[in-house]
Every structure is written in C-alpha cells, then in structure tokens.
Design a protein around this motif. Structure first.
Motif, PDB file in Angstrom:
ATOM      1  N   UNK A 247       1.590  14.131 -12.684  1.00  0.00           N
ATOM      2  CA  UNK A 247       2.273  13.564 -13.849  1.00  0.00           C
ATOM      3  C   UNK A 247       2.117  14.458 -15.066  1.00  0.00           C
ATOM      4  N   UNK A 248       0.915  15.003 -15.247  1.00  0.00           N
ATOM      5  CA  UNK A 248       0.641  15.852 -16.406  1.00  0.00           C
ATOM      6  C   UNK A 248       1.502  17.104 -16.399  1.00  0.00           C
TER       7      UNK A 248
ATOM      8  N   UNK B 200       2.866   7.355 -19.913  1.00  0.00           N
ATOM      9  CA  UNK B 200       2.601   7.143 -18.491  1.00  0.00           C
ATOM     10  C   UNK B 200       1.383   7.925 -18.035  1.00  0.00           C
ATOM     11  N   UNK B 201       1.300   9.194 -18.420  1.00  0.00           N
ATOM     12  CA  UNK B 201       0.178  10.013 -17.983  1.00  0.00           C
ATOM     13  C   UNK B 201      -1.154   9.450 -18.489  1.00  0.00           C
TER      14      UNK B 201
ATOM     15  N   UNK C 218      -2.095   6.001 -16.743  1.00  0.00           N
ATOM     16  CA  UNK C 218      -2.464   6.128 -15.331  1.00  0.00           C
ATOM     17  C   UNK C 218      -3.779   6.882 -15.158  1.00  0.00           C
ATOM     18  N   UNK C 219      -4.035   7.827 -16.022  1.00  0.00           N
ATOM     19  CA  UNK C 219      -5.322   8.521 -15.963  1.00  0.00           C
ATOM     20  C   UNK C 219      -6.465   7.535 -16.202  1.00  0.00           C
ATOM     21  N   UNK C 220      -6.298   6.636 -17.181  1.00  0.00           N
ATOM     22  CA  UNK C 220      -7.336   5.644 -17.466  1.00  0.00           C
ATOM     23  C   UNK C 220      -7.522   4.695 -16.286  1.00  0.00           C
ATOM     24  N   UNK C 221      -6.436   4.233 -15.694  1.00  0.00           N
ATOM     25  CA  UNK C 221      -6.543   3.347 -14.540  1.00  0.00           C
ATOM     26  C   UNK C 221      -7.266   4.022 -13.380  1.00  0.00           C
ATOM     27  N   UNK C 222      -6.917   5.268 -13.096  1.00  0.00           N
ATOM     28  CA  UNK C 222      -7.561   5.989 -11.995  1.00  0.00           C
ATOM     29  C   UNK C 222      -9.058   6.124 -12.233  1.00  0.00           C
ATOM     30  N   UNK C 223      -9.445   6.420 -13.471  1.00  0.00           N
ATOM     31  CA  UNK C 223     -10.865   6.591 -13.799  1.00  0.00           C
ATOM     32  C   UNK C 223     -11.627   5.276 -13.656  1.00  0.00           C
TER      33      UNK C 223
END
Length: 219
Positions: free
Chosen positions: A116-117, A175-176, A179-184
């Motif tokens: 995404x990034x 979005x990036x 989603x990064x926060x959710x993954x972490x």
C-alpha cells in the motif's frame, strides 16, 4: 464489456457485470436490462438472468417485480446499514485474528501494508485494502464469520470504490496509516485497543463517503 468466455456463462456474466458496477460504469440506481447485457456479453438472456441473481445475493443489485433490476443505491441509509454491519464483523474478526493468527497471516498483513505504501493508484490500493481484510477474516479461523464477511464484501467494495471517486485524493494516505496500525495491533495481540480501532477504521470510511456525497461535484 468484453464477451463472456465459455467457462460457466452465468458466473462469467456475473463477473463481467460486477466489474462494470465496481468500476463505476454502471452508476448507483441505474437499470440493468437483460436484453442489452446479453447482447454486450454475447450470451443468452437466461445466462444474464442467472448472473444477476448471483449479484442480487451479493447485495449489488435489486430486482423488483415489474420494475426490473437496478444497481443498489448510494443513499446515506444504504451506507449506514452496510457500514454498521461491517463494523460489527470487523471488530470480531480483528480480535479473533489477534488471538488466533498464524505467523504467515501476520507476515501477509505486513506485506500488504508495505505494498500500500508503494502503490500510487487508488484503485489498486483498494484491491490491497480488500485483500488485507480478507486475510484478517481468514486468520480469525471462524468459518461462519468468514461467510458473513463474504455476504457483504461486494457491497463494501462498491461503497469504497465510490468513496475513492469522491474523496479527492484523501483515500490513499489514510488507508496506509490505518491498515498499518491494525496490522501492528493484531501482531501485538492488543485486544484492549484493537476493538475500538477496528470499528473506528470502518466508521472513518463511512464518514468519508457521506462527506464526499455531500460535496458539490467537481467542475
């Protein structure tokens, strides 16, 4: 539209029509005439009718006696209903994934965030977004929860595609980060913060779409 390939004409018709709806070439509320679709796809009206039935089960189209079949609407009521269901499902999926995800699931989430990034095309970011959530639902290891997600997935993508068209460039950056926060949080097993963050991720998308609809069209 491209002619349907002979692999299972009803399913192929559903795939082609779905692509047109999600790409915005069939607008919300627009009529879908069997005879026109059959001619475009070079298949029988029966195959188109069966394909539309598939899309009706997905919630992308609605059929009304004597009024025909139409693409679903894009009203605030429609949006609120779909995103309320999604918020409840995403909350359960995220917390379940935090408890049950395998290492390969976690690595896949991180890889999708990295992609995404790097991605510059908003439509491809949306594809990664949907794939990200599919991984979460699979990682939750709850077949009925996964089935519930699949029942609303096409509607979610429909609304998100219109969110992108109305957001004027804001979707990619948000979005990036989200989603990064959710993954972490899923990787860290943070079941205290995760439910609220998962729900807010959905409500943020809903607000962005509603705000976009309220803006005057670009000149």
């Amino acid at each position: 539209m491209q002619p349907a390939q002979r692999r299972g004409l009803a399913d192929e018709a559903a795939d082609r029509i779905r692509e047109e709806i999600l790409a915005g070439r069939f607008q919300p509320g627009s009529a879908l005439r069997e005879v026109d679709l059959a001619a475009s796809l070079q298949v029988s009206r029966g195959s188109v009718r069966e394909g539309l039935a598939v899309l009706e089960r997905e919630g992308l189209v609605q059929s009304v006696w004597h009024k025909g079949t139409h693409v679903i609407g894009l009203t605030e009521s429609d949006i609120d209903e779909v995103y309320a269901v999604r918020a409840a499902l995403d909350r359960l999926a995220a917390t379940s994934a935090a408890a049950r995800a395998r290492t390969d699931h976690l690595d896949e989430l991180d890889a999708l965030v990295d992609r995404m990034a790097e991605e510059t095309d908003a439509a491809r970011v949306l594809s990664l977004d949907m794939e990200f959530h599919e991984v979460i639902y699979r990682a939750a290891n709850n077949r009925r929860l996964l089935d519930a997600w699949h029942a609303v997935r096409s509607q979610v993508r429909f609304f998100q595609s219109h969110r992108i068209r109305l957001s004027r460039g804001q979707y990619r950056a948000r979005a990036w980060g989200e989603h990064r926060e959710l993954a972490a949080l899923i990787r860290g097993g943070d079941t205290e913060r995760l439910p609220g963050i998962a729900e807010e991720h959905v409500h943020s998308a809903r607000r962005a779409l509603v705000e976009g609809l309220a803006q005057p069209p670009k000149s």
